[in-house]
Design an enzyme around this catalytic site. Sequence first.
Site, PDB file in Angstrom:
ATOM      1  N   GLU A 110      -6.508  -5.518   3.889  1.00  0.00           N
ATOM      2  CA  GLU A 110      -6.559  -6.739   3.120  1.00  0.00           C
ATOM      3  C   GLU A 110      -8.115  -6.741   1.965  1.00  0.00           C
ATOM      4  OE1 GLU A 110      -4.878  -9.162   2.356  1.00  0.00           O
ATOM      5  OE2 GLU A 110      -3.378  -8.963   4.127  1.00  0.00           O
ATOM      6  N   TRP A 115       1.173   2.831   5.804  1.00  0.00           N
ATOM      7  CA  TRP A 115       0.138   2.060   6.441  1.00  0.00           C
ATOM      8  C   TRP A 115       0.683   0.529   6.445  1.00  0.00           C
ATOM      9  CZ3 TRP A 115      -3.269   3.753   9.730  1.00  0.00           C
ATOM     10  CH2 TRP A 115      -3.691   4.884   9.587  1.00  0.00           C
ATOM     11  N   LEU A 165      -2.145 -12.366  -0.521  1.00  0.00           N
ATOM     12  CA  LEU A 165      -3.271 -11.614   0.433  1.00  0.00           C
ATOM     13  C   LEU A 165      -4.100 -12.654   0.554  1.00  0.00           C
ATOM     14  CD1 LEU A 165      -3.739  -8.315  -1.745  1.00  0.00           C
ATOM     15  CD2 LEU A 165      -2.282  -8.942   0.081  1.00  0.00           C
ATOM     16  N   THR A 168       0.788  -1.175  -0.091  1.00  0.00           N
ATOM     17  CA  THR A 168       0.073  -0.001  -0.132  1.00  0.00           C
ATOM     18  C   THR A 168       0.954   1.390  -0.161  1.00  0.00           C
ATOM     19  OG1 THR A 168      -1.693  -1.197   1.207  1.00  0.00           O
ATOM     20  CG2 THR A 168      -1.865   1.213   1.257  1.00  0.00           C
TER      21      THR A 168
HETATM   22  P1  TGC Z   1      -7.335  -8.214 -11.529  1.00  0.00           P
HETATM   23  O1  TGC Z   1      -7.380  -8.064 -13.130  1.00  0.00           O
HETATM   24  O2  TGC Z   1      -8.555  -8.823 -11.014  1.00  0.00           O
HETATM   25  O3  TGC Z   1      -6.393  -9.577 -11.217  1.00  0.00           O
HETATM   26  C1  TGC Z   1      -4.799  -9.292 -11.772  1.00  0.00           C
HETATM   27  C2  TGC Z   1      -4.238 -10.657 -11.958  1.00  0.00           C
HETATM   28  O4  TGC Z   1      -4.191 -11.353 -10.602  1.00  0.00           O
HETATM   29  C3  TGC Z   1      -5.307 -12.438 -10.574  1.00  0.00           C
HETATM   30  N1  TGC Z   1      -5.764 -12.385  -9.392  1.00  0.00           N
HETATM   31  C4  TGC Z   1      -5.484 -13.321  -8.371  1.00  0.00           C
HETATM   32  N2  TGC Z   1      -4.652 -14.366  -8.383  1.00  0.00           N
HETATM   33  C5  TGC Z   1      -4.774 -15.047  -7.059  1.00  0.00           C
HETATM   34  N3  TGC Z   1      -5.664 -14.599  -5.964  1.00  0.00           N
HETATM   35  C6  TGC Z   1      -6.353 -13.548  -6.163  1.00  0.00           C
HETATM   36  N4  TGC Z   1      -7.150 -13.354  -4.938  1.00  0.00           N
HETATM   37  C7  TGC Z   1      -6.504 -12.754  -7.245  1.00  0.00           C
HETATM   38  N5  TGC Z   1      -7.073 -11.860  -7.747  1.00  0.00           N
HETATM   39  C8  TGC Z   1      -6.954 -11.652  -8.939  1.00  0.00           C
HETATM   40  C9  TGC Z   1      -6.144 -12.285 -11.725  1.00  0.00           C
HETATM   41  O5  TGC Z   1      -6.481 -13.395 -12.222  1.00  0.00           O
HETATM   42  C10 TGC Z   1      -5.325 -11.691 -12.653  1.00  0.00           C
HETATM   43  O6  TGC Z   1      -4.373 -12.638 -13.387  1.00  0.00           O
HETATM   44  P2  TGC Z   1      -3.814 -12.574 -14.859  1.00  0.00           P
HETATM   45  O7  TGC Z   1      -3.130 -13.864 -15.052  1.00  0.00           O
HETATM   46  O8  TGC Z   1      -5.456 -12.549 -15.537  1.00  0.00           O
HETATM   47  O9  TGC Z   1      -3.070 -11.531 -15.125  1.00  0.00           O
HETATM   48  O10 TGC Z   1      -6.583  -7.081 -11.063  1.00  0.00           O
HETATM   49  P3  TGC Z   1      -7.367  -5.722 -10.725  1.00  0.00           P
HETATM   50  O11 TGC Z   1      -6.261  -4.708 -10.837  1.00  0.00           O
HETATM   51  O12 TGC Z   1      -8.708  -5.622 -11.353  1.00  0.00           O
HETATM   52  O13 TGC Z   1      -7.573  -5.972  -9.116  1.00  0.00           O
HETATM   53  C11 TGC Z   1      -8.207  -5.294  -8.261  1.00  0.00           C
HETATM   54  C12 TGC Z   1      -8.595  -5.595  -6.687  1.00  0.00           C
HETATM   55  C13 TGC Z   1      -9.277  -4.370  -6.384  1.00  0.00           C
HETATM   56  C14 TGC Z   1      -9.201  -6.789  -6.793  1.00  0.00           C
HETATM   57  C15 TGC Z   1      -7.196  -5.828  -6.105  1.00  0.00           C
HETATM   58  O14 TGC Z   1      -6.414  -4.525  -6.349  1.00  0.00           O
HETATM   59  C16 TGC Z   1      -7.305  -5.771  -4.871  1.00  0.00           C
HETATM   60  O15 TGC Z   1      -7.564  -6.917  -4.094  1.00  0.00           O
HETATM   61  N6  TGC Z   1      -7.312  -4.720  -3.932  1.00  0.00           N
HETATM   62  C17 TGC Z   1      -7.329  -4.527  -2.427  1.00  0.00           C
HETATM   63  C18 TGC Z   1      -6.101  -4.254  -1.978  1.00  0.00           C
HETATM   64  C19 TGC Z   1      -5.554  -5.054  -0.837  1.00  0.00           C
HETATM   65  O16 TGC Z   1      -6.064  -6.087  -0.343  1.00  0.00           O
HETATM   66  N7  TGC Z   1      -4.637  -4.496  -0.238  1.00  0.00           N
HETATM   67  C20 TGC Z   1      -3.823  -5.222   0.829  1.00  0.00           C
HETATM   68  C21 TGC Z   1      -2.478  -4.715   1.394  1.00  0.00           C
HETATM   69  S1  TGC Z   1      -1.897  -5.673   2.562  1.00  0.00           S
HETATM   70  C22 TGC Z   1      -2.568  -5.430   3.833  1.00  0.00           C
HETATM   71  O17 TGC Z   1      -3.393  -4.756   4.211  1.00  0.00           O
HETATM   72  C23 TGC Z   1      -2.125  -6.343   5.252  1.00  0.00           C
HETATM   73  S2  TGC Z   1      -2.818  -5.875   6.491  1.00  0.00           S
HETATM   74  C24 TGC Z   1      -2.118  -7.187   7.283  1.00  0.00           C
HETATM   75  C25 TGC Z   1      -2.321  -7.315   8.823  1.00  0.00           C
HETATM   76  O18 TGC Z   1      -1.853  -6.490   9.687  1.00  0.00           O
HETATM   77  O19 TGC Z   1      -2.742  -8.193   9.174  1.00  0.00           O
HETATM   78  P1  FAD Z   2      -9.241   3.500  -0.257  1.00  0.00           P
HETATM   79  O1  FAD Z   2      -8.742   2.589  -1.356  1.00  0.00           O
HETATM   80  O2  FAD Z   2      -8.871   5.023  -0.402  1.00  0.00           O
HETATM   81  O3  FAD Z   2     -10.865   3.425   0.018  1.00  0.00           O
HETATM   82  C1  FAD Z   2     -11.557   4.344   0.642  1.00  0.00           C
HETATM   83  C2  FAD Z   2     -13.038   3.973   0.601  1.00  0.00           C
HETATM   84  O4  FAD Z   2     -13.367   3.781  -0.870  1.00  0.00           O
HETATM   85  C3  FAD Z   2     -13.296   2.489   1.166  1.00  0.00           C
HETATM   86  O5  FAD Z   2     -14.445   2.530   1.785  1.00  0.00           O
HETATM   87  C4  FAD Z   2     -13.223   1.542  -0.244  1.00  0.00           C
HETATM   88  O6  FAD Z   2     -14.060   0.494  -0.124  1.00  0.00           O
HETATM   89  C5  FAD Z   2     -13.812   2.529  -1.055  1.00  0.00           C
HETATM   90  N1  FAD Z   2     -13.474   2.260  -2.552  1.00  0.00           N
HETATM   91  C6  FAD Z   2     -12.306   2.475  -3.130  1.00  0.00           C
HETATM   92  N2  FAD Z   2     -12.320   1.946  -4.364  1.00  0.00           N
HETATM   93  C7  FAD Z   2     -13.600   1.879  -4.623  1.00  0.00           C
HETATM   94  C8  FAD Z   2     -14.248   1.568  -5.802  1.00  0.00           C
HETATM   95  N3  FAD Z   2     -13.830   1.237  -7.150  1.00  0.00           N
HETATM   96  N4  FAD Z   2     -15.708   1.241  -5.885  1.00  0.00           N
HETATM   97  C9  FAD Z   2     -16.274   1.795  -4.654  1.00  0.00           C
HETATM   98  N5  FAD Z   2     -15.586   2.176  -3.455  1.00  0.00           N
HETATM   99  C10 FAD Z   2     -14.542   2.075  -3.493  1.00  0.00           C
HETATM  100  N6  FAD Z   2      -1.017  -2.384   3.410  1.00  0.00           N
HETATM  101  C11 FAD Z   2       0.103  -3.094   3.254  1.00  0.00           C
HETATM  102  O7  FAD Z   2       0.484  -3.239   1.949  1.00  0.00           O
HETATM  103  N7  FAD Z   2       0.786  -3.873   4.334  1.00  0.00           N
HETATM  104  C12 FAD Z   2       0.339  -3.919   5.521  1.00  0.00           C
HETATM  105  O8  FAD Z   2       1.127  -4.605   6.251  1.00  0.00           O
HETATM  106  C13 FAD Z   2      -0.882  -3.196   5.913  1.00  0.00           C
HETATM  107  N8  FAD Z   2      -1.148  -2.881   7.070  1.00  0.00           N
HETATM  108  C14 FAD Z   2      -2.085  -2.036   7.380  1.00  0.00           C
HETATM  109  C15 FAD Z   2      -2.482  -2.098   8.873  1.00  0.00           C
HETATM  110  C16 FAD Z   2      -3.421  -1.076   9.161  1.00  0.00           C
HETATM  111  C17 FAD Z   2      -3.822  -0.722  10.738  1.00  0.00           C
HETATM  112  C18 FAD Z   2      -4.133  -0.305   8.220  1.00  0.00           C
HETATM  113  C19 FAD Z   2      -5.189   0.628   8.740  1.00  0.00           C
HETATM  114  C20 FAD Z   2      -4.058  -0.649   6.913  1.00  0.00           C
HETATM  115  C21 FAD Z   2      -2.890  -1.261   6.618  1.00  0.00           C
HETATM  116  N9  FAD Z   2      -2.536  -1.524   5.195  1.00  0.00           N
HETATM  117  C22 FAD Z   2      -1.445  -2.338   4.911  1.00  0.00           C
HETATM  118  C23 FAD Z   2      -3.266  -0.750   4.043  1.00  0.00           C
HETATM  119  C24 FAD Z   2      -4.811  -1.465   3.664  1.00  0.00           C
HETATM  120  O9  FAD Z   2      -4.588  -2.436   3.012  1.00  0.00           O
HETATM  121  C25 FAD Z   2      -5.137  -0.295   3.062  1.00  0.00           C
HETATM  122  O10 FAD Z   2      -5.733   0.894   4.052  1.00  0.00           O
HETATM  123  C26 FAD Z   2      -6.691  -0.648   2.355  1.00  0.00           C
HETATM  124  O11 FAD Z   2      -6.295  -1.562   1.131  1.00  0.00           O
HETATM  125  C27 FAD Z   2      -7.521   0.425   1.882  1.00  0.00           C
HETATM  126  O12 FAD Z   2      -6.972   1.231   1.159  1.00  0.00           O
HETATM  127  P2  FAD Z   2      -7.141   2.953   1.560  1.00  0.00           P
HETATM  128  O13 FAD Z   2      -6.813   2.953   3.219  1.00  0.00           O
HETATM  129  O14 FAD Z   2      -6.141   3.689   0.775  1.00  0.00           O
HETATM  130  O15 FAD Z   2      -8.478   3.093   1.363  1.00  0.00           O
END
Ligand code: TGC
Ligand code: FAD
Length: 391
Positions: A371, A166, A247, A136
């Site tokens: 996540e 973050w 993820l 992120t």
């Molecule tokens: P999209 O076109 O959907 O996918 C690109 C390629 O990836 C493949 N794919 C997956 N593969 C494995 N597992 C999945 N869940 C997959 N989802 C998609 C997909 O098949 C494709 O492959 P290919 O071969 O066709 O290229 O990509 P997109 O850009 O449209 O995706 C959008 C979206 C919104 C789903 C994705 O960006 C997303 O999941 N956004 C959320 C971001 C997020 O979750 N960030 C997490 C950061 S880490 C964190 O928060 C840690 S907190 C940890 C803690 O403290 O516990």
């Molecule tokens: P935004 O993406 O700005 O979203 C804001 C709002 O808009 C949300 O309600 C969302 O659902 C909505 N939104 C966004 N896009 C759309 C759309 N297309 N349509 C409709 N609604 C939409 N990240 C890491 O990489 N590693 C870590 O270890 C990690 N740890 C974290 C720990 C904490 C305590 C926190 C709070 C976050 C952490 N994160 C980490 C980041 C986390 O994954 C992001 O905060 C999360 O993915 C959301 O991104 P954002 O905060 O920028 O919100």
Amino acid sequence: MKQNNWFDPFHIQSQLSEEEIIIQKNVREFCEKELRPSVIEMNRKNQFNTDLYPKFGSLGVLGQTVKSHGGSGTSNLAYGLVAYEFEKIDSSYRSSISVQSSLVINPIYEFGSKDQKDKYLPDLISGKKIGCFGLTESEAGSDPASMKTTFKITKDGYILNGAKNWITNAPIADVFIIWALEENKDHKSIEGFILEKNLNGLKTSAIENKTSLRISPTGQIILNDVLVPKESRLKNTNGWKSVFSCLNKARFGISFGVLGAATECWMISKDYVENRIMFKKSLASNQLIQKKLSGMQIEINLGLASCLLSAKALDSGKNVINAISILKKNNCQKSLEIIRDARDMMGANGLLDEYHVMRHLVNLETVKTYEGTEDIHSLILGKNQTGISSF
Ligand code: TGC
Ligand code: FAD
């Protein structure tokens, strides 16, 4: 004799192997002894004790599904149960094991070279070293593909520039998994790198005064012309799929974990209403209160039963990507509702930190967001159903 199995109506415990039962019991005992006594104080002070990592390592909960380099090689179901037990105490502690296991050890194990595995896995699995996962950025949360962090290929290796925000564990990490896009390339290939603290140009800072997940250290990672050798790149990744596969693992653990927090608040509020006298009778004798208690029992047990099914499917090698989005979204949402009801049933006392419920409630606001936010998981499911991306 008729048994009243109100706590486990679907007999989930009977679906666990002997090993899984023992792991859950040991972890529960560890959490009660090592984490519960200080949880309120640590939350008040916004503090994490890094000495816990070697203890997590000795307990076998870091990289527990890995079968080499000191990993216990347990089932994914056991990993889910561990997350459930840790999150009963606090989501921060579940985060500390999720990040190390799913987001640091897992990518090195899945995508690293033999040398990278030999170099990093033993210390990460034993808890001697702490890891973090930098995806992120301030302007790239839900849409990580908009990231600005780049790498440039040089004759000696790579130069990285950018800023991650973050990031769990950033302020205390020894090992950094950093995701970056190739500079000036239209196709924007994503690559993962393993960085170590003390590299020239790598700095971290802590996000102070979080109102949620206060025990877990969260921070920024600044990369200013950080030169890393060729061997730092994770060689076996395959684009965004590899990022998302990490993820998946973390989201799976979270789905079990939040139900741990909900169960804890269910039990706290149940005990409270059974003992609280209002209108000359116990609160628990009122229909409205019993309806809330049964609502908690229903959603927690439906959630756990689905977690069990998805864990068994995952352990038998099936694709559970849709199940994970359903569970990450639904279990967070339902757990937040349960915890809000628990808070309500405890009246003013529910606001006191010594009753734990408010802490779980504000923690789950983080868990709902990271996540993949609740809405992002709806959109993932919508896209997979219709074939149309609405992002
Ligand atoms: P999209 O076109 O959907 O996918 C690109 C390629 O990836 C493949 N794919 C997956 N593969 C494995 N597992 C999945 N869940 C997959 N989802 C998609 C997909 O098949 C494709 O492959 P290919 O071969 O066709 O290229 O990509 P997109 O850009 O449209 O995706 C959008 C979206 C919104 C789903 C994705 O960006 C997303 O999941 N956004 C959320 C971001 C997020 O979750 N960030 C997490 C950061 S880490 C964190 O928060 C840690 S907190 C940890 C803690 O403290 O516990
Ligand atoms: P935004 O993406 O700005 O979203 C804001 C709002 O808009 C949300 O309600 C969302 O659902 C909505 N939104 C966004 N896009 C759309 C759309 N297309 N349509 C409709 N609604 C939409 N990240 C890491 O990489 N590693 C870590 O270890 C990690 N740890 C974290 C720990 C904490 C305590 C926190 C709070 C976050 C952490 N994160 C980490 C980041 C986390 O994954 C992001 O905060 C999360 O993915 C959301 O991104 P954002 O905060 O920028 O919100």
